[in-house]
Design a protein around this motif. Structure first.
Motif, short mmCIF file in Angstrom:
data_model
loop_
_atom_site.label_atom_id
_atom_site.label_comp_id
_atom_site.label_asym_id
_atom_site.label_seq_id
_atom_site.Cartn_x
_atom_site.Cartn_y
_atom_site.Cartn_z
N SER A 641 0.83 -1.21 0.00
CA SER A 641 0.00 0.00 0.00
C SER A 641 0.85 1.25 0.00
N GLY A 642 0.32 2.29 -0.58
CA GLY A 642 0.98 3.58 -0.55
C GLY A 642 0.58 4.40 0.65
N ASP A 643 -0.30 3.85 1.49
CA ASP A 643 -0.80 4.58 2.66
C ASP A 643 0.25 4.59 3.77
N LYS A 644 -0.05 5.37 4.82
CA LYS A 644 0.86 5.51 5.95
C LYS A 644 1.10 4.18 6.65
N HIS A 645 2.27 4.08 7.26
CA HIS A 645 2.67 2.84 7.93
C HIS A 645 1.67 2.44 9.01
N SER A 646 1.26 3.39 9.83
CA SER A 646 0.35 3.07 10.94
C SER A 646 -0.99 2.56 10.42
N VAL A 647 -1.49 3.16 9.33
CA VAL A 647 -2.77 2.74 8.76
C VAL A 647 -2.67 1.33 8.20
N VAL A 648 -1.61 1.07 7.44
CA VAL A 648 -1.43 -0.25 6.83
C VAL A 648 -1.19 -1.31 7.90
N GLN A 649 -0.44 -0.95 8.92
CA GLN A 649 -0.17 -1.89 10.00
C GLN A 649 -1.45 -2.28 10.73
N ALA A 650 -2.29 -1.28 11.01
CA ALA A 650 -3.55 -1.55 11.71
C ALA A 650 -4.46 -2.43 10.88
N MET A 651 -4.53 -2.15 9.58
CA MET A 651 -5.40 -2.95 8.71
C MET A 651 -4.87 -4.37 8.57
N SER A 652 -3.56 -4.52 8.47
CA SER A 652 -2.97 -5.86 8.36
C SER A 652 -3.30 -6.69 9.59
N LYS A 653 -3.20 -6.06 10.75
CA LYS A 653 -3.51 -6.77 11.99
C LYS A 653 -4.98 -7.16 12.03
N GLN A 654 -5.85 -6.25 11.58
CA GLN A 654 -7.28 -6.51 11.58
C GLN A 654 -7.64 -7.68 10.64
#
Length: 793
Positions: A641-654
């Protein structure tokens, strides 16, 4: 072609007379061509003489255009062919490729179709006739399906052909019944049941009337210096028939094999009929999609609505759709609302509510409302027709396994002929019995029929792609169906793929009683996606907007205006700093902590923070289940993803995705895929223009149906509805198809490996060989058709 044939075609992209002059020079460098390029008309005219007949003119013309950076119009035309085996296909392809105006030729034995690509301007009656004459097998031009009447005509032709096949088979079976009875009688009595001359009378029409198609096929093959299955059939049965006729004329009736030649013809004829039925069954997906097309449409003409044939509907026509009617063409609703059933088109079983401004597609079924729509795509441009073309294209293309089978089949017949000759020579040399040597060599020829190799495998592919289309998965390239079962990793784009790609408001925090009224007043005139999300949310709360003046937006920061002569702003920390608002102090006043990595919009009025909210992209409700399904299949999943690290990390965990890469550029996505491809096969799933390079790089590329046109054109597989769970369905289907192919190849190879030596060493007579060969072909054909019973969630 005549001595000096002229062809004219458009050339796009020329800017000046110099461009035309240079292009003329480049064309004239091609042997046998005199060219004239007109910049005003944007056209090129080529005069071709006989010396250019052996030159691939179309290929060289396209090469010149590509080198110069110009474009022209291309077109693909299709023909129905009359083939009996896979080697017939290769012979036809090689013949058609010799035409100098042909760019590319593709064919598929299972669907009996040939597709020829050339320049649109090259296609005329003369060109079509030349192709038909050039082909060693009968070709019939196929007209693109644009109306229900054409479809009905095709179905009628298929029914007539099937009826003819039935009658021919019935005639063959009826004539062969006495031979079957005679064979049964031989078990219980030494006295022949049939008189020799009666055997001749029965065998002759079977050999030369019922078997005429095999003689025609063999002759066509020999004329083109090749040997196909028909050659085997003709050699084997003719040897038995003419040997028996010779013995009868000599007065010997002790060893006649009329029943052998007759029953081989009948059994192979039965196999051909069942193959014909199997090929009809394998193409039902295309037929089902074609039958979705409406016959006519109720079009507004002046002040009245008149019913016109579907081929007469034009773009921008106003069309009325009554309750229960099919949508005739693609368009946009301009009046009314209704639920539409798009099940067969998208795979979605639940009716979908359509309102003014929503798109509707040809072939979908209107519910209980009356709609007025404006047409945007008609005939070949509709989504339905494009789906039909994609399905046919997938069934047409060849996977490497099919290319291997075709190659084996092309050398299989000569090898078998060699074995048959050696068998005849060995038995005659060792035993001195001409009759015995002949029968064993005939048995070799009969048992070696390559039907299982040439038909059952492509039939499995056709059934697989057809089943995928019914599930809402379009496979453009059959190689994708072959590769998908071997995948190790599935890489996902985030926005628009695992998420809806729509901005939503999350974690809304308010410190002011008029927070929403002020926010709505500031955003309601904006067209920005964030503004749309704000408006939608405030409307759901039934909020009334205040009147804000002097509204201005600052790109990348936010928006500001004036209310009651005080500043009202909504944006990020940069915008707050621009208005001298200390964000840290404001957050401390309200005793709140925020994650600065999130996309937060702060709202301030009178230099004071009155609230904030997080900009989020809503996760698709099916995404988590889709990832779980892939993990159950033993696949690893990766988020790019080109999105921010925190956003991608949270979605990956979810979602349960362990590996993720954030803030990725298109080039970085390519690099990640390249690294993964070092020792494994990788699929890429995306929807946007920025995903196109990664889609092109991946071993298997999958686009979301609601994605950009670029993504869908780049991908080899398209999900017709935006449901990532279909990825697991596609992989299961690929595994089932590949399993069927391996089973088919195993049975085909093991059968020939065991049966040919058995026949050569005298353990199988020609009649038993014919029965065994037919059973082998029917076994693998039935196995292919069993794919339809595959359970796909």
């Amino acid at each position: 072609m005549t001595a000096l044939q002229q062809v004219t075609f458009p050339v796009y992209g020329m800017n000046c007379a110099s461009c035309a002059s240079k292009l003329t020079t480049a064309f004239n460098e091609i042997d046998g061509i005199e060219a004239n390029v007109n910049i005003t008309l944007e056209k090129a005219t080529l005069s071709i003489d006989e010396a250019a007949l052996a030159t691939p003119i179309a290929t060289e013309v396209v090469s010149v255009l590509q080198k110069k950076g110009y474009q022209t119009d291309y077109q693909q035309i299709s023909f129905e062919a009359d083939w009996s085996c896979s080697s017939c296909v290769e012979t036809t392809l090689n013949a058609l490729k010799k035409h100098p105006l042909v760019l590319d030729v593709k064919a598929n034995f299972a669907t009996q179709m040939v597709y020829i690509e050339t320049l649109e301007s090259f296609i005329n009656d003369q060109f079509i006739e030349q192709l038909i004459v050039l082909s060693p097998y009968k070709l019939t031009r196929k007209i693109a399906i644009t109306s229900q009447q054409q479809l009905q005509k095709k179905q009628q032709q298929e029914q007539k052909k099937q009826q003819k096949e039935k009658l021919s088979l019935a005639f063959a079976v009826l004539l062969s019944l006495p031979f079957w009875l005679a064979m049964i009688n031989m078990v219980f009595s030494d006295t022949p049941l049939l008189a020799p001359w009666l055997e001749l009378a029965l065998a002759t029409p079977l050999q030369f009337i019922v078997g005429a198609r095999f003689y025609k096929g063999a002759w066509s093959s020999i004329k083109n210096f090749s040997a196909n299955m028909d050659v085997l059939v003709v050699l084997g049965t003719s040897a038995a028939y003419f040997f028996s006729l010779y013995m009868l004329l000599e007065g010997s009736t002790a060893h006649l094999y009329f029943e052998t030649s007759a029953l081989v013809i009948v059994l192979i004829r039965l196999g051909k009929y069942l193959e014909f039925r199997a090929k009809q069954a394998s193409s039902k997906a295309v037929s089902a999609l074609s039958q979705l097309q409406a016959i006519g449409a109720l079009v507004k003409k002046g002040k009245e609505f008149k019913r016109v044939l579907i081929e007469h509907v034009q773009v921008n026509d106003l069309i009325q759709i009554a309750a229960g009617d099919k949508v005739p063409v693609d368009g946009v609703i301009v009046e009314g609302s209704s639920y539409l059933d798009e099940a067969l088109l998208t795979g979605e079983s639940r009716p979908i509510l359509k309102n003014i401004g929503d798109e509707v597609f040809a072939g979908t079924l209107n519910g209980d409302g009356v709609l007025l729509m404006k047409s945007t795509a008609v005939n070949e441009q509709t989504k339905l027709h494009q789906i039909i073309q994609l399905v046919e294209s997938a069934q047409m293309s060849k996977a490497p396994i099919l290319q291997l089978v075709d190659k084996i089949s092309s050398i299989f017949v000569p090898i078998v002929l060699g074995i048959a000759v050696i068998t005849f020579g060995a038995w005659w040399f060792v035993g001195g019995d001409f009759e015995q040597a002949l029968m064993h060599s005939v048995a070799v020829l009969v048992i070696a029929c390559p039907c299982a190799l040439g038909l059952a495998t492509p039939t499995a592919m056709v059934v697989g792609t057809g089943l995928a289309a019914q599930k809402g998965i379009l496979i453009k390239d059959i190689n994708t169906l072959q590769l998908a079962h071997k995948l190790n990793h599935i890489a996902f784009d985030k926005t628009g793929t695992l998420t809806k790609g729509q901005v939503s408001l999350d974690n809304i925090t308010s410190f002011h009683h008029d927070f929403f009224s002020l926010l709505l007043g500031l955003q309601q005139a904006s067209k920005h996606p964030i503004a749309k999300a704000v408006i939608d949310h405030c409307q759901s709360l039934d909020v009334k907007a205040v009147e804000v003046s002097d509204i201005q937006s600052i790109h990348g920061e936010g928006i500001h205006g004036r209310f009651n002569d005080d500043d009202l702003i909504a944006g990020n920390s940069k915008l707050l700093a621009r208005f001298n608002i200390n964000l840290t102090e404001q957050l401390a006043i309200h005793a709140v902590n925020v994650d600065q990595e999130q996309n937060i919009i702060y709202v301030c009025y009178q230099q004071t923070l009155i609230g904030y909210f997080v900009i989020a992209d809503q996760l698709r409700p099916e995404s988590k289940e889709a990832i779980e399904d892939l993990h159950k299949l033993g696949l690893s999943t990766i988020l790019l993803s080109g999105d921010k690290h925190s956003v991608v990390q949270a979605m990956s965990k979810q979602l349960g995705i362990k590996t993720f890469y954030a803030e990725q550029t298109p080039e970085q996505k390519l690099q990640q895929l390249s690294d993964l491809q070092q020792d494994s096969l990788v699929a890429m799933v995306g929807d946007g223009v920025n995903d196109a390079p990664a889609l092109a790089k991946a071993d298997v590329s999958i686009a979301m149906g609601g994605g950009s046109d670029v993504a869908k054109q780049t991908a080899a597989m398209t999900l017709m509805r935006d449901d990532p769970r279909l990825i697991a369905v596609a992989i299961k289907l690929s595994r089932a198809t590949w399993s069927t192919i391996r089973q088919n190849l195993f049975w085909a190879f093991i059968f020939n490996t065991l049966a040919i030596p058995a026949a050569a060493f005298g353990y199988l007579n020609p009649t038993i060989a014919a029965i065994a060969m037919t059973i082998s072909s029917l076994t693998v054909l039935s196995n292919s058709l069993l794919l339809k019973r595959t359970r796909l969630k």
